[in-house]
Design a protein around this motif. Structure first.
Motif, PDB file in Angstrom:
ATOM      1  N   GLU A 111       0.810  -1.226   0.000  1.00  0.00           N
ATOM      2  CA  GLU A 111       0.000   0.000   0.000  1.00  0.00           C
ATOM      3  C   GLU A 111       0.840   1.270   0.000  1.00  0.00           C
ATOM      4  O   GLU A 111       0.289   2.374  -0.116  1.00  0.00           O
ATOM      5  N   SER A 112       2.143   1.141   0.146  1.00  0.00           N
ATOM      6  CA  SER A 112       2.953   2.344   0.381  1.00  0.00           C
ATOM      7  C   SER A 112       4.040   2.570  -0.670  1.00  0.00           C
ATOM      8  O   SER A 112       5.023   3.250  -0.404  1.00  0.00           O
ATOM      9  N   GLU A 113       3.846   2.053  -1.854  1.00  0.00           N
ATOM     10  CA  GLU A 113       4.810   2.327  -2.919  1.00  0.00           C
ATOM     11  C   GLU A 113       4.502   3.692  -3.539  1.00  0.00           C
ATOM     12  O   GLU A 113       3.343   4.072  -3.699  1.00  0.00           O
ATOM     13  N   GLY A 114       5.531   4.442  -3.892  1.00  0.00           N
ATOM     14  CA  GLY A 114       5.340   5.753  -4.492  1.00  0.00           C
ATOM     15  C   GLY A 114       5.303   6.853  -3.452  1.00  0.00           C
ATOM     16  O   GLY A 114       5.926   6.758  -2.395  1.00  0.00           O
ATOM     17  N   VAL A 115       4.564   7.930  -3.740  1.00  0.00           N
ATOM     18  CA  VAL A 115       4.504   9.098  -2.867  1.00  0.00           C
ATOM     19  C   VAL A 115       3.318   8.977  -1.921  1.00  0.00           C
ATOM     20  O   VAL A 115       2.183   8.789  -2.350  1.00  0.00           O
ATOM     21  N   LEU A 116       3.590   9.085  -0.611  1.00  0.00           N
ATOM     22  CA  LEU A 116       2.537   9.089   0.399  1.00  0.00           C
ATOM     23  C   LEU A 116       2.528  10.438   1.106  1.00  0.00           C
ATOM     24  O   LEU A 116       3.578  10.920   1.551  1.00  0.00           O
ATOM     25  N   ILE A 117       1.345  11.035   1.189  1.00  0.00           N
ATOM     26  CA  ILE A 117       1.171  12.309   1.880  1.00  0.00           C
ATOM     27  C   ILE A 117       0.574  12.019   3.250  1.00  0.00           C
ATOM     28  O   ILE A 117      -0.545  11.515   3.352  1.00  0.00           O
ATOM     29  N   VAL A 118       1.317  12.327   4.298  1.00  0.00           N
ATOM     30  CA  VAL A 118       0.910  11.963   5.654  1.00  0.00           C
ATOM     31  C   VAL A 118       1.110  13.154   6.593  1.00  0.00           C
ATOM     32  O   VAL A 118       1.803  14.107   6.249  1.00  0.00           O
ATOM     33  N   ASN A 119       0.510  13.098   7.777  1.00  0.00           N
ATOM     34  CA  ASN A 119       0.789  14.123   8.784  1.00  0.00           C
ATOM     35  C   ASN A 119       0.188  13.736  10.130  1.00  0.00           C
ATOM     36  O   ASN A 119      -0.569  12.768  10.233  1.00  0.00           O
TER      37      ASN A 119
END
Length: 305
Positions: A204-212
């Motif tokens: 589920e976490s390949e590439g760009v992940l936007i988190v905060n």
């Protein structure tokens, strides 16, 4: 199979938080190792001995030397890089050598401002080296990349500074913009939790992940910090136009704080906001700090300093 993980920059500003959280979740992983420089090995002996006591393998080597890196990469499935801004470009050969070894996944040191947030992002001076790393990584086909974009670290933002400031001891704050601009923050400890979430949810976490961790305005931060300190703070504001002028002057005069000014201008302009939900849910919705919890930690830290 549980992945074997190598952390680069494990004792640095953000690296130590990432390492701590990975070590805390070590039952989910295979062999854990870090690569450290000879200088760090000599100056942070107790810190490294503590990691060794946790069963962490410590390689001493030079991240710019292929032979050292190929040795460290042996048997490693995942590399988590936490190198500092000054050596971001060294990740280009690191990714290349990883692709020639057993490494199947690489986390570049992306934690922070989104370098591809909008059409202006490619022109921002602090983004240039990270953009070079991403461009090179696109040429590599046999290593999966995870770019964890966290926005600004709330620990560092809510602190005394030259471009925007929060000083608990004197109860004074300098806010950027009109104070009503929303900013998405991530606590530094939470960066580590989010990396662990990615490691535990690889598909589920390949590439760009936007988190905060949380989103707040400077005025909301001020209200919370005044509440927790039970006092009215002396407050001044630097408008966005004033901030842009200050930023321009800093770059023209070679001021080392110019990068900070640019990043804070980006955040003030809305460069941490998105029209879509965050990706925290993709990686198990790790437990994040709230604004109130972060303010409590900031107050304790500043009062002890």
């Amino acid at each position: 199979m549980a992945p074997n993980i190598l952390i680069i920059g494990a004792t640095g500003a953000i690296g130590k938080h990432i390492t701590q959280q990975i070590v805390s979740a070590k039952s989910s992983f295979g062999r854990l190792a870090i690569l450290t420089s000879e200088k760090t090995a000599n100056t942070k002996t107790s810190e490294l001995e503590k990691l060794k006591g946790e069963g962490i393998q410590v390689f001493v080597g030079d991240l710019t030397v292929e032979e050292d890196m190929k040795k460290a990469y042996q048997g490693i499935d995942v590399v988590v890089s936490a190198v500092g801004r000054g050596v971001i470009e060294t990740q280009i050969p690191l990714i290349k050598w990883a692709s020639e070894a057993s490494v199947s996944r690489f986390f570049p040191s992306e934690y922070g401002t989104d370098i591809e947030h909008d059409s202006k992002s490619p022109n921002e001076k602090p983004h240039q080296l990270k953009l070079k790393v991403r461009a090179f990584a696109k040429t590599i086909n046999n290593v999966k990349l995870t770019y964890l974009v966290t926005g600004p670290y709330s620990d560092m933002f809510i602190a005394p500074g030259k471009v925007g400031s929060w000083d608990v001891k004197v109860r004074e704050a300098t806010l950027l913009g009109d104070g009503n601009n929303r900013i998405a923050f991530t606590a530094m400890a939470d960066v580590g939790k989010l990396v662990v979430g990615c490691l535990q949810h690889p598909a589920e976490s390949e590439g760009v992940l936007i988190v905060n961790s949380f989103t707040a305005t400077p005025n909301e931060i001020l209200a919370e910090i005044e509440s927790q300190t039970a006092s009215k703070w002396k407050t001044t504001y630097i408008s966005l136009d004033e901030l842009k002028k200050l930023e321009k002057e800093m770059w023209e005069t070679g001021n080392p704080t110019a990068t900070t000014a640019t990043l804070r201008r980006i955040w003030t302009e809305g460069g941490t906001l998105y029209d879509r939900p965050r990706d925290n849910g993709l990686i198990g919705e790790p437990n994040m700090k709230t604004l109130a919890e972060q303010i409590k930690q900031v107050i304790q830290k500043q009062m002890k300093a």
